[in-house]
Design a protein around this motif. Structure first.
Motif, PDB file in Angstrom:
ATOM      1  N   LEU A  52       9.026  -7.804  20.082  1.00 22.01           N
ATOM      2  CA  LEU A  52       7.745  -7.737  19.385  1.00 22.01           C
ATOM      3  C   LEU A  52       7.534  -6.349  18.803  1.00 22.01           C
ATOM      4  N   PHE A  53       7.883  -5.310  19.556  1.00 20.79           N
ATOM      5  CA  PHE A  53       7.799  -3.942  19.046  1.00 20.79           C
ATOM      6  C   PHE A  53       8.624  -3.803  17.771  1.00 20.79           C
ATOM      7  N   ARG A  54       9.842  -4.338  17.794  1.00 24.94           N
ATOM      8  CA  ARG A  54      10.685  -4.243  16.608  1.00 24.94           C
ATOM      9  C   ARG A  54      10.044  -4.955  15.417  1.00 24.94           C
ATOM     10  N   PHE A  55       9.572  -6.175  15.637  1.00 26.02           N
ATOM     11  CA  PHE A  55       8.984  -6.949  14.540  1.00 26.02           C
ATOM     12  C   PHE A  55       7.811  -6.199  13.904  1.00 26.02           C
ATOM     13  N   THR A  57       6.885  -2.740  14.357  1.00 22.61           N
ATOM     14  CA  THR A  57       7.016  -1.329  14.029  1.00 22.61           C
ATOM     15  C   THR A  57       8.213  -1.023  13.134  1.00 22.61           C
ATOM     16  N   ILE A  58       9.288  -1.762  13.295  1.00 19.95           N
ATOM     17  CA  ILE A  58      10.499  -1.489  12.513  1.00 19.95           C
ATOM     18  C   ILE A  58      10.611  -2.456  11.338  1.00 19.95           C
ATOM     19  N   ASP A  59      10.550  -3.751  11.621  1.00 17.62           N
ATOM     20  CA  ASP A  59      10.608  -4.735  10.530  1.00 17.62           C
ATOM     21  C   ASP A  59       9.290  -4.793   9.755  1.00 17.62           C
ATOM     22  N   ARG A  60       8.205  -4.442  10.411  1.00 13.99           N
ATOM     23  CA  ARG A  60       6.864  -4.489   9.805  1.00 13.99           C
ATOM     24  C   ARG A  60       6.569  -5.875   9.222  1.00 13.99           C
ATOM     25  N   LEU A  61       6.815  -6.892  10.010  1.00 11.46           N
ATOM     26  CA  LEU A  61       6.541  -8.251   9.572  1.00 11.46           C
ATOM     27  C   LEU A  61       5.026  -8.455   9.452  1.00 11.46           C
ATOM     28  N   PRO A  62       4.585  -9.119   8.408  1.00 11.11           N
ATOM     29  CA  PRO A  62       3.139  -9.316   8.240  1.00 11.11           C
ATOM     30  C   PRO A  62       2.575 -10.247   9.303  1.00 11.11           C
ATOM     31  N   TRP A 296       0.726 -16.528  21.846  1.00 10.99           N
ATOM     32  CA  TRP A 296      -0.113 -15.885  20.843  1.00 10.99           C
ATOM     33  C   TRP A 296       0.706 -15.116  19.808  1.00 10.99           C
ATOM     34  N   CYS A 297       2.015 -15.143  19.922  1.00  9.32           N
ATOM     35  CA  CYS A 297       2.861 -14.343  19.033  1.00  9.32           C
ATOM     36  C   CYS A 297       2.941 -14.984  17.645  1.00  9.32           C
ATOM     37  N   SER A 298       2.847 -14.150  16.609  1.00 11.35           N
ATOM     38  CA  SER A 298       2.917 -14.625  15.221  1.00 11.35           C
ATOM     39  C   SER A 298       4.349 -14.762  14.711  1.00 11.35           C
ATOM     40  N   HIS A 299       5.337 -14.374  15.524  1.00 13.09           N
ATOM     41  CA  HIS A 299       6.707 -14.267  15.007  1.00 13.09           C
ATOM     42  C   HIS A 299       7.694 -15.171  15.731  1.00 13.09           C
ATOM     43  N   GLN A 300       7.224 -16.288  16.248  1.00 15.91           N
ATOM     44  CA  GLN A 300       8.104 -17.179  16.994  1.00 15.91           C
ATOM     45  C   GLN A 300       9.269 -17.679  16.141  1.00 15.91           C
ATOM     46  N   ARG A 301       9.049 -17.854  14.838  1.00 15.22           N
ATOM     47  CA  ARG A 301      10.126 -18.386  13.981  1.00 15.22           C
ATOM     48  C   ARG A 301      11.299 -17.424  13.860  1.00 15.22           C
ATOM     49  N   PHE A 302      11.105 -16.151  14.227  1.00 13.62           N
ATOM     50  CA  PHE A 302      12.187 -15.169  14.192  1.00 13.62           C
ATOM     51  C   PHE A 302      12.751 -14.868  15.586  1.00 13.62           C
TER      52      PHE A 302
END
Length: 339
Positions: A52-55, A57-62, A296-302
C-alpha cells in the motif's frame, strides 16, 4: 459539556533545542528533502502494508475520495474557520452557518467532488437504458448533498458536546511542523490544533470524524499524535503535556500524556521504520500484508492477494530532477481527512 482548561498562546514556551541534541534544520514547506522523509500517514501505510505504501507514495496511484473522507475535510475546514471568529461568536449556530460556504470553497478548489453525489445506477428501479427526468435527477442529487451537509452538522454538534471553543485561543491551527532526527530522517506533518497554556504546557489536538475506535485502531491514531509530539519536543524543547483525540461522531475525548523516554523510543522506531522503507526501495520489494483493512483498499486490482499485478516499478527521476522527487512524502500539503 465537559470542563475545559483555558489555554491560550503564550511566549512562555520559546523554541529551543533539547539538551544534548541537535535537531538540525528542516527544509521549508516548499523545499524538497535531501534525504529520507516520513509523515504520519505514510509511516502508517508502511506499517499497515508495504505494498500500500508503494501504491500511494511511489506509484502514486489515484484514489477516489469517499463521502466520509470529504466530510472529514469539510468539518476540519469549518473548525479552523470557527476560530477566526471572536470568542463570543464561536457558537453552534455560527459553526452551522460556515458549513455551506466552506463546502462551496472546497468545490471551487476541486470541482470533481461534486461527482460524489451524481446519480448512480440502481438496477431494477428503471428499465435498462432509461434516463431519469432532469428534474428528478437534480432533486435526488440535491437530496444526497443535503444529507451529506447534514452529516457534517451532526459532527459539529459532537464537537460542541465535548469542547467550548469560546474558552480557547489556539496557538496554531493546521500547522506544518518538521524536524530532522538522528541527523538523517526528516519527519513532518500537519497538526490540527496546538494549544499552549500560560505556563508553556503544550496540548496537541486532533479531530476525528469517525466513531471512537477499538483499541487497535486507537493505537494508530496515537501513533500519529506521538509523531507530532516528537517533532515539538525536538524543536521546542517541551514534551507536550497532553495528546488529545476528539471523536466527533461519538462525542468522546481520548487524552494521552507521553514522556521523554517514550518519545526517545518512538524516535528510534521511526528511524528503524525509515531504514526498512529505504531497503524496500533499494530492493524494489514491497510485499502485501493482508489484514481486515484490505476491504477498504482502493488498489485491490493491482494486489497479488486479490489476483492482481502491480504496475511496473517507476524508474528513478533523471539526474538533477531533485532529491526525493519520485517518492516524496505527502506532508508538504494538508492531507485528506480520514474518518
Amino acid at each position: 459539556m465537559t470542563a475545559e482548561t483555558v489555554l491560550s498562546p503564550s511566549a512562555a514556551a520559546p523554541p529551543g533545542a533539547v539538551p544534548g541534541r541537535s535537531p538540525g534544520r528542516a527544509p521549508g514547506p516548499d523545499e524538497r528533502p535531501a534525504g529520507p522523509s516520513l509523515s504520519p500517514s505514510r509511516a502508517a501505510d508502511f506499517k499497515t502494508c508495504p505494498l500500500l505504501f508503494r501504491f500511494r507514495t511511489i506509484d502514486r496511484l489515484p484514489e477516489k475520495p469517499t463521502a466520509d473522507q470529504v466530510r472529514g475535510t469539510l468539518v476540519h475546514a469549518v473548525l479552523e474557520r470557527l476560530f477566526d471568529l471572536p470568542a463570543a461568536e464561536r457558537t453552534p449556530d455560527s459553526a452551522a452557518a460556515l458549513v455551506a460556504p466552506e463546502w462551496e470553497r472546497l468545490l471551487g478548489q476541486e470541482p470533481l467532488l461534486a461527482e460524489l453525489f451524481a446519480r448512480t445506477e440502481d438496477p431494477g428501479t428503471e428499465p435498462a437504458g432509461a434516463e431519469p427526468l432532469p428534474g428528478v435527477a437534480a432533486a435526488a442529487e440535491a437530496e444526497r448533498i443535503a444529507a451529506f451537509l447534514g452529516g457534517a452538522g451532526d459532527l459539529l454538534a459532537g464537537y460542541f458536546a465535548v469542547e467550548d471553543p469560546r474558552r480557547l485561543e489556539p496557538a496554531e491551527r493546521e500547522s506544518l511542523v518538521s524536524t530532522l532526527v538522528a541527523d538523517e530522517l526528516l519527519i513532518r506533518g500537519y497538526i490540527d490544533r496546538l494549544d499552549v497554556s500560560p505556563a508553556g504546557d503544550l496540548r496537541v489536538v486532533d479531530y476525528k470524524t469517525g466513531g471512537a475506535p477499538r483499541e487497535a485502531f486507537e493505537g494508530r491514531a496515537l501513533f500519529q499524535l506521538k509523531f507530532y509530539a516528537l517533532v515539538l519536543w525536538r524543536t521546542r524543547g517541551v514534551v507536550p503535556r497532553v495528546l488529545r483525540l476528539l471523536y466527533l461522531k461519538d462525542a468522546e475525548v481520548c487524552d494521552y500524556s507521553p514522556d521523554a523516554a517514550e518519545l526517545e523510543r518512538f524516535e528510534r522506531t521511526l528511524v528503524a521504520l525509515s531504514q526498512a522503507i529505504e531497503r524496500a526501495k533499494a530492493d524494489r520489494d514491497f510485499r502485501p500484508k493482508p489484514s481486515k483493512l484490505c476491504g477498504w483498499c482502493s488498489h485491490q486490482r493491482f494486489c497479488p492477494e486479490f489476483g492482481g499485478t502491480p504496475p511496473p516499478y517507476p524508474e528513478p527521476a533523471p539526474a538533477g530532477a531533485g532529491a526525493g522527487s519520485a517518492t516524496a512524502d505527502d506532508a508538504a500539503v494538508p492531507p485528506p481527512r480520514l474518518p
